[in-house]
Design a protein around this motif. Structure first.
Motif, mmCIF file in Angstrom:
data_model
loop_
_atom_site.group_PDB
_atom_site.id
_atom_site.type_symbol
_atom_site.label_atom_id
_atom_site.label_comp_id
_atom_site.label_asym_id
_atom_site.label_seq_id
_atom_site.Cartn_x
_atom_site.Cartn_y
_atom_site.Cartn_z
ATOM 1 N N THR A 17 0.810 -1.224 0.000
ATOM 2 C CA THR A 17 0.000 0.000 0.000
ATOM 3 C C THR A 17 0.839 1.268 0.000
ATOM 4 O O THR A 17 0.365 2.333 -0.387
ATOM 5 N N GLY A 18 2.116 1.148 0.455
ATOM 6 C CA GLY A 18 2.971 2.321 0.519
ATOM 7 C C GLY A 18 2.614 3.279 1.635
ATOM 8 O O GLY A 18 3.004 4.440 1.624
ATOM 9 N N SER A 19 1.863 2.758 2.629
ATOM 10 C CA SER A 19 1.399 3.660 3.688
ATOM 11 C C SER A 19 1.123 2.877 4.958
ATOM 12 O O SER A 19 0.463 1.830 4.929
ATOM 13 N N PHE A 20 1.616 3.378 6.082
ATOM 14 C CA PHE A 20 1.283 2.769 7.366
ATOM 15 C C PHE A 20 -0.211 2.877 7.637
ATOM 16 O O PHE A 20 -0.838 1.947 8.153
ATOM 17 N N THR A 21 -0.798 4.027 7.295
ATOM 18 C CA THR A 21 -2.221 4.248 7.557
ATOM 19 C C THR A 21 -3.085 3.292 6.742
ATOM 20 O O THR A 21 -4.032 2.685 7.262
ATOM 21 N N SER A 22 -2.779 3.146 5.450
ATOM 22 C CA SER A 22 -3.556 2.238 4.597
ATOM 23 C C SER A 22 -3.390 0.794 5.049
ATOM 24 O O SER A 22 -4.354 0.024 5.065
ATOM 25 N N ALA A 23 -2.169 0.429 5.429
ATOM 26 C CA ALA A 23 -1.922 -0.930 5.909
ATOM 27 C C ALA A 23 -2.722 -1.197 7.179
ATOM 28 O O ALA A 23 -3.310 -2.273 7.346
ATOM 29 N N ALA A 24 -2.745 -0.223 8.086
ATOM 30 C CA ALA A 24 -3.502 -0.379 9.327
ATOM 31 C C ALA A 24 -4.988 -0.575 9.033
ATOM 32 O O ALA A 24 -5.653 -1.405 9.655
ATOM 33 N N SER A 25 -5.510 0.197 8.071
ATOM 34 C CA SER A 25 -6.920 0.080 7.705
ATOM 35 C C SER A 25 -7.219 -1.305 7.136
ATOM 36 O O SER A 25 -8.243 -1.917 7.467
ATOM 37 N N GLN A 26 -6.348 -1.805 6.270
ATOM 38 C CA GLN A 26 -6.549 -3.120 5.671
ATOM 39 C C GLN A 26 -6.477 -4.235 6.705
ATOM 40 O O GLN A 26 -7.214 -5.229 6.628
ATOM 41 N N LEU A 27 -5.601 -4.081 7.696
ATOM 42 C CA LEU A 27 -5.386 -5.131 8.699
ATOM 43 C C LEU A 27 -6.327 -5.005 9.896
ATOM 44 O O LEU A 27 -6.378 -5.903 10.737
ATOM 45 N N GLY A 28 -7.006 -3.867 10.000
ATOM 46 C CA GLY A 28 -7.923 -3.668 11.120
ATOM 47 C C GLY A 28 -7.225 -3.387 12.431
ATOM 48 O O GLY A 28 -7.715 -3.762 13.496
ATOM 49 N N VAL A 29 -6.071 -2.716 12.353
ATOM 50 C CA VAL A 29 -5.322 -2.354 13.559
ATOM 51 C C VAL A 29 -5.025 -0.856 13.499
ATOM 52 O O VAL A 29 -5.357 -0.175 12.535
ATOM 53 N N THR A 30 -4.358 -0.333 14.536
ATOM 54 C CA THR A 30 -4.019 1.087 14.555
ATOM 55 C C THR A 30 -2.735 1.333 13.773
ATOM 56 O O THR A 30 -1.914 0.423 13.581
ATOM 57 N N ARG A 31 -2.551 2.598 13.360
ATOM 58 C CA ARG A 31 -1.325 2.964 12.663
ATOM 59 C C ARG A 31 -0.124 2.783 13.586
ATOM 60 O O ARG A 31 0.953 2.372 13.141
#
Length: 263
Positions: A17-31
């Protein structure tokens, strides 16, 4: 071991995703959780994997090498788990499907919702599009398409049904303009054109050029125009069957062979 695998999955999601925020959203966890996982992974490996900036995260050279390895490891792990689950009769994983816009919405999506309900471990990613896709490059497992499909050495195809294309209009239009009794009569009528697949029309084994002031690239909009008395339309029989049963729509030239498209 589980923490190490989780770390790989988090890293792969960040890299994809190139983003901590997007990865967190996809994984259902916090940034913050994603950032801490990547930091622990980098400390354990002794190298920086992700270059942080205020707007985006990008992989270092070591990160790109590690990413390629992680993808192979996770793919092999998923394959092993799927094999073990198959022996227990469990369907799991993600099924990515591309379907036509209207047929997919009305006919395929309900079937896949039912399939997902039957298999709680199965995730379904459904994409609606009428464009031609490359299943491999676009990452799809399955495509549902209507119409002839070119021979392919790399794809396995199965015919699951037939879509009949039939001519019809609203009774209000036909009462004013008359009911066509032959293909030649169609030239005197207003024909509603669908620009994506069926211009010209193929009726009774003949090809009919459609010159229309009303042209649509969406079947739902075309059907609405026909129901409003806009003219004659060539539409899937299944799509207009309910309207004919209520008297809001009427098929014409029913004695002619319908155009049959393989699904």
């Amino acid at each position: 071991m589980n923490e190490r695998v989780d770390g790989l999955e988090v890293f792969v999601e960040v890299a994809s995703t190139g983003s901590f925020t997007s990865a967190a959203s996809q994984l259902g966890v916090t940034r913050s959780a994603v950032s801490k996982t990547i930091a622990r992974l980098e400390r354990r490996l002794g190298v920086r994997l992700v270059q942080r900036t205020t707007r985006r995260q990008s992989l270092t050279e070591e990160g790109r090498t590690y990413y390629e390895t992680c993808m192979r490891v996770l793919a092999e792990l998923e394959a092993v788990e799927a094999s073990l689950d198959a022996r227990r009769g469990v369907v799991r994983g993600t099924l990515r499907v591309t379907v036509p816009m209207v047929f997919g919405r009305h006919c395929v999506a309900p079937a896949l919702v039912e399939l997902a309900a039957q298999h709680p471990s199965l995730a379904i990613d459904l994409s609606f599009s009428d464009r031609v896709v490359d299943l491999v490059d676009d990452g799809f497992d399955l495509a549902v398409r209507i119409g002839p499909v070119p021979d392919s050495a790399s794809l396995s195809m199965r015919k699951v049904g037939v879509q009949e294309m039939v001519i019809g209009a609203s009774p209000s239009y036909l009462d004013v303009h008359g009911r066509p009794e032959s293909i030649a009569d169609l030239e005197a009528h207003t024909l509603l054109a669908y620009t994506k697949l069926q211009d010209p029309w193929r009726v009774g084994g003949r090809t009919l050029a459609v010159h229309s002031r009303l042209r649509f690239d969406d079947l739902d909009a075309l059907a609405d125009a026909a129901l409003q008395g806009g003219g004659l339309a060539l539409l899937p029989r299944w799509m207009m069957l309910a309207a004919t049963q209520t008297g809001a729509y009427e098929f014409v030239l029913a004695e002619l062979p319908a155009q049959r498209l393989p699904i």
